[in-house]
Design a protein around this motif. Structure first.
Motif, PDB file in Angstrom:
ATOM      1  N   THR A  31       0.866  -1.175   0.000  1.00 45.55           N
ATOM      2  CA  THR A  31       0.000   0.000   0.000  1.00 45.55           C
ATOM      3  C   THR A  31       0.899   1.220   0.000  1.00 45.55           C
ATOM      4  O   THR A  31       2.000   1.190   0.526  1.00 45.55           O
ATOM      5  N   GLY A  32       0.426   2.298  -0.580  1.00 42.60           N
ATOM      6  CA  GLY A  32       1.293   3.467  -0.734  1.00 42.60           C
ATOM      7  C   GLY A  32       2.132   3.326  -1.983  1.00 42.60           C
ATOM      8  O   GLY A  32       1.654   2.891  -3.041  1.00 42.60           O
ATOM      9  N   ILE A  33       3.406   3.661  -1.898  1.00 39.49           N
ATOM     10  CA  ILE A  33       4.301   3.571  -3.048  1.00 39.49           C
ATOM     11  C   ILE A  33       4.679   2.111  -3.276  1.00 39.49           C
ATOM     12  O   ILE A  33       5.223   1.451  -2.396  1.00 39.49           O
ATOM     13  N   THR A  34       4.372   1.608  -4.470  1.00 44.54           N
ATOM     14  CA  THR A  34       4.598   0.189  -4.777  1.00 44.54           C
ATOM     15  C   THR A  34       5.770  -0.046  -5.718  1.00 44.54           C
ATOM     16  O   THR A  34       6.246  -1.177  -5.822  1.00 44.54           O
ATOM     17  N   SER A  35       6.232   0.998  -6.422  1.00 48.83           N
ATOM     18  CA  SER A  35       7.326   0.789  -7.374  1.00 48.83           C
ATOM     19  C   SER A  35       8.144   2.058  -7.535  1.00 48.83           C
ATOM     20  O   SER A  35       7.672   3.172  -7.240  1.00 48.83           O
ATOM     21  N   ALA A  36       9.381   1.866  -7.990  1.00 49.09           N
ATOM     22  CA  ALA A  36      10.286   2.986  -8.253  1.00 49.09           C
ATOM     23  C   ALA A  36      11.039   2.708  -9.544  1.00 49.09           C
ATOM     24  O   ALA A  36      11.548   1.603  -9.744  1.00 49.09           O
ATOM     25  N   ASN A  37      11.091   3.711 -10.410  1.00 45.07           N
ATOM     26  CA  ASN A  37      11.877   3.627 -11.636  1.00 45.07           C
ATOM     27  C   ASN A  37      13.029   4.618 -11.524  1.00 45.07           C
ATOM     28  O   ASN A  37      12.815   5.826 -11.418  1.00 45.07           O
ATOM     29  N   VAL A  38      14.251   4.084 -11.509  1.00 51.90           N
ATOM     30  CA  VAL A  38      15.453   4.918 -11.458  1.00 51.90           C
ATOM     31  C   VAL A  38      15.979   5.005 -12.888  1.00 51.90           C
ATOM     32  O   VAL A  38      16.429   3.995 -13.449  1.00 51.90           O
ATOM     33  N   LYS A  39      15.900   6.194 -13.484  1.00 47.68           N
ATOM     34  CA  LYS A  39      16.208   6.331 -14.914  1.00 47.68           C
ATOM     35  C   LYS A  39      17.359   7.302 -15.137  1.00 47.68           C
ATOM     36  O   LYS A  39      17.383   8.408 -14.588  1.00 47.68           O
ATOM     37  N   PHE A  40      18.303   6.862 -15.985  1.00 49.73           N
ATOM     38  CA  PHE A  40      19.416   7.700 -16.439  1.00 49.73           C
ATOM     39  C   PHE A  40      19.318   7.799 -17.961  1.00 49.73           C
ATOM     40  O   PHE A  40      19.238   6.782 -18.646  1.00 49.73           O
ATOM     41  N   GLU A  41      19.326   9.021 -18.469  1.00 51.37           N
ATOM     42  CA  GLU A  41      19.246   9.227 -19.910  1.00 51.37           C
ATOM     43  C   GLU A  41      20.550   9.810 -20.433  1.00 51.37           C
ATOM     44  O   GLU A  41      21.236  10.560 -19.730  1.00 51.37           O
TER      45      GLU A  41
END
Length: 769
Positions: free
Chosen positions: A470-480
């Motif tokens: 519940t709450g924040i379920t995922s994180a995407n760490v992105k480098f471009e």
């Protein structure tokens, strides 16, 4: 404890010693003494000793006593050493199941499945994917065959209790070959397989890491059909079919047998080689309607620095095992105890475990991807026969490197996540961002401050948010960034790069895909049309011509993809589906508000490029400006009516009949407003007789949503208004907003002659608020 299994080993030892003496005499060579196992203190020293053996301790969890129970079993030698306790110089708790020098001992540690603090309950949920990972050490020496070690460990899943153990009736006489889980053979009782099964841990499945070859004697014959010094195998301890009888006594049937591992330095003593070995076990639930679950073993699958340990074929040591869940007698439950048992006889070893993940607390995925944004947001994958360029990017391509963390299940959040990221080489990185997504789909972002000071493509960053179901379920760490090989070489190989995400109750290591940078075989895209001006609902065609800088290469439209971006909205299509008439190298890309919702009134920027589906070469980009001339318009039905009535009475209301349709379409910019007015002529029948109330202006009326009434006869009344709330064209169905007692209605007078009455309604649409 009765243990005569070493007699054969001692006998062989005397023969070998005699051979050494003969060789020494005949060659005049002095041989060193046989190597000995490292003491527990040396193994836990967290240093490199003076003989060059790496004693670095793995990372792992530190709350083991809260999660596991060491049962009060006679001669249970198991203990949990916290950092800086009992010689443990590492940063994680070390579970010592058995210790070198402690002979005729047993070991056991079990998950606390039923403790009152539900956030610390430790179990295997048979209905969910569960991942158990740990580091294991089995003693032994790197230069010796391993037969002076004993007896190993067993990973056990069971549905009995957190004090379960082999039940021989006399722990002091429990043979080492049972490893605390299998059935026991006790002299001088006659052996039958049914009796053996009853002495084992009931309702269980076990996988043994066996470090001593038991064969040839009455109470030490389980491994009579197994070759090698060490082995891994599994079976059901409480099933009679697990055991067999031979002339020398009972033996064990070894399912899923492993007798060598290609990633280890020793073929025979691949367990007892004086090294830590990482183990990952993944439980996959039985499919619906089945009782057959799957356990996948990855043994020796990771190096101490977190990078994968691969075979010469580039694979992880993997064994997939089927488990019959009826063995656990679950009786409606979904939870199993899990843990380790072990034993020593006259030989011993340091059997050690450092736990890395507890699935009931936190089960999560950490995955990586490299996206080639230039070639249509294509994910880089391993090259295959069918797609040999799947791992190829080109000099100058825009790419993103992604690390995706997804919470799956558990009783606790995955928190305090420390990210240590080694980014792939040969990319000029321009941005870094973490995007969190909660269980409602709402996103938030976090900047990575360390990015501005990054050196050697290395970043260490603590995530600001925890992940939970519940709450924040995922994180995407992105480098471009932009691919930059810094060379004119035809191809440049970029190796996989490692990243770790270590948090409370879970530690994850991931690797990016290796890829190849190639110099592009230039595709030229030429703009062959002009910028256009059109209206919202009209389709226009934008033309582009494809050619190659290598004039010998022929344009094959079936192998080309056209990528168009309209105000940031991207669409892809095969070039062969939009070819211009009688052409193989020129396309005609359709653009309209139906195809691109981001089109708006005024100037729209449309960028177009092409890439090859086989080698992913990308063309240069052409740009069109499509100007939309916005309008607001009304469309009404040519004839509408009211219901036929025969009723009498003054001032009654006649409702609308069929055929009413009043629609406004606004294709102007977002925020534009409009107002709709209406007026009507008096109603007259075919004989030119005027409706009674038309004389005082009350026959055709408009009633608003609040019940206010206005006459429409020779009187302009505001009917509706709106402000455009979207970029694309917006439609308004005016009459559908009216109920039976509001909108345009007909009011009776005192008396009307029979007939058909008509009126002309004038609609006035004004493009202002």
């Amino acid at each position: 404890m009765i243990d005569i299994k070493k007699l054969l080993a001692l006998y062989v030892g005397f023969i070998l010693l005699g051979l050494f003496l003969i060789l020494s005499f005949s060659t005049n060579t002095t041989y060193a003494a046989t190597a000995t196992q490292a003491t527990l203190g040396k193994v836990l020293s967290n240093t490199v000793d003076n003989k060059g053996v790496d004693r670095t301790l793995p990372k792992g969890l530190t709350n083991i006593n809260e999660l596991f129970n060491v049962p009060a079993i006679t001669d249970n030698d198991t203990k949990v050493l916290a950092p800086n306790e009992g010689g443990n110089k590492g940063s994680a708790d070390v579970t010592v199941l058995t210790e070198l020098g402690q002979t005729n001992k047993v070991g056991a540690i079990w998950s606390k499945r039923t403790q009152s603090d539900t956030s610390k309950q430790n179990y295997i949920d048979v209905n969910k994917r569960q991942t158990m990972s740990m580091w294991m050490y089995f003693g032994g020496v790197d230069t010796f065959g391993g037969t002076n070690t004993g007896d190993g460990m067993a990973l056990v899943l069971q549905n009995v209790s957190d004090s379960a153990f082999t039940n021989s009736g006399d722990v002091d006489n429990t043979p080492g070959e049972a490893l605390g889980v299998w059935g026991t053979v006790i002299l001088p009782v006659d052996v039958v397989t049914s009796a053996l099964a009853k002495t084992a841990i009931q309702k269980s499945w076990a996988m043994e890491f066996d470090t001593y070859p038991n064969s040839g004697t009455y109470d030490s014959n389980f491994d009579k059909n197994v070759s090698g010094v060490n082995h891994i195998a599994s079976n059901y301890p409480a099933r009679e079919s697990t055991y067999g009888l031979g002339a020398e006594g009972a033996y064990m049937n070894h399912d899923n047998l492993i007798t060598s591992i290609p990633t280890t330095s020793k073929s025979s003593n691949f367990l007892t080689d004086d090294h830590w070995h990482h183990v990952t076990l993944t439980w996959t639930p039985a499919p619906s309607g089945s009782t057959e679950a799957t356990m996948t073993l990855n043994y020796d699958d990771k190096n101490m620095d977190g990078t994968p340990k691969l075979t010469s074929a580039g694979k992880v040591n993997t064994k997939v095992m089927k488990i019959d869940t009826t063995a656990f007698d679950l009786n409606g439950s979904n939870k199993l105890y899990w843990g380790f048992t072990g034993s020593t006889g006259s030989s011993s070893e340091n059997n050690l475990v450092i736990f890395e993940s507890i699935p009931s607390l936190v089960e999560a995925d950490a995955l990586t991807s490299i996206i080639d944004e230039t070639s249509g947001n294509r994910e880089i994958t391993d090259a295959t026969t069918d797609n040999p360029n799947a791992n190829v990017v080109h000099q100058g391509d825009k790419v993103s490197v992604n690390y995706n963390l997804n919470y799956l299940s558990g009783s606790k959040p995955w928190e305090n996540i420390d990210a240590t990221i080694n980014l792939p080489d040969k990319i000029d990185y321009s941005s870094a961002l973490i995007t969190y997504t909660d269980d409602a789909g709402k996103t938030s972002t976090e900047t990575i401050g360390e990015f501005s000071g990054m050196t050697n493509n290395q970043i260490e960053h603590k995530l600001g948010q925890s992940l939970y179901k519940t709450g924040i379920t995922s994180a995407n760490v992105k480098f471009e960034g932009t691919v930059n090989a810094g060379t004119t070489a035809t191809e440049t190989d970029v190796p996989a790069a490692h990243a770790s995400f270590y948090g409370s109750d879970l530690q994850k290591d991931v690797m990016t895909k290796a890829f190849v940078i190639k110099q592009p075989n230039k595709i030229t895209l030429t703009k062959t049309g002009s910028d256009v001006t059109t209206s919202f609902n009209k389709e226009v065609l934008l033309n582009g011509k494809v050619s190659y800088s290598d004039k010998t290469k022929t344009v094959d439209p079936s192998k080309l993809t056209v990528v168009a971006s309209v105000n940031g909205e991207i669409a892809k299509t095969s070039m062969s589906s939009i070819l211009a008439s009688n052409s193989t190298d020129t396309f005609a890309l359709p653009v309209s508000s139906q195809l691109f919702s981001n089109l708006h009134e005024g100037a729209n920027t449309v960028t177009i490029y092409v890439y090859n589906d086989e080698d992913y070469n990308v063309s240069d980009t052409i740009t069109y400006t499509v100007t939309i001339s916005g309008t607001v318009s009304i469309e009404t039905s040519p004839a509408s009516n009211f219901k036929t009535t025969q009723s009498f009475g003054d001032n009654s209301i006649i409702p609308r009949g069929s055929g009413w349709s009043i629609d406004v379409t606004d294709s102007r910019q977002k925020g534009a407003g409009w107002k709709l007015f209406a007026s009507a002529t008096p109603l007259v029948n075919g004989d030119k007789e005027t409706w009674t109330n038309s004389k005082d202006g009350q026959s055709l009326i408009f009633v608003d949503g609040s019940g206010n009434t206005d006459s429409l006869i020779n009187n302009e009344v505001e009917i509706s208004s709106a402000v455009k709330s979207q970029t694309a064209a917006q439609d308004y169905d005016i009459d559908s907003q009216w109920s039976s007692d509001n909108g345009v209605l007909l009011k009776r007078g005192s008396y009307e002659s029979a007939g058909t009455y008509t009126s002309t309604v004038t609609w006035n649409l004004q493009d202002s608020i």
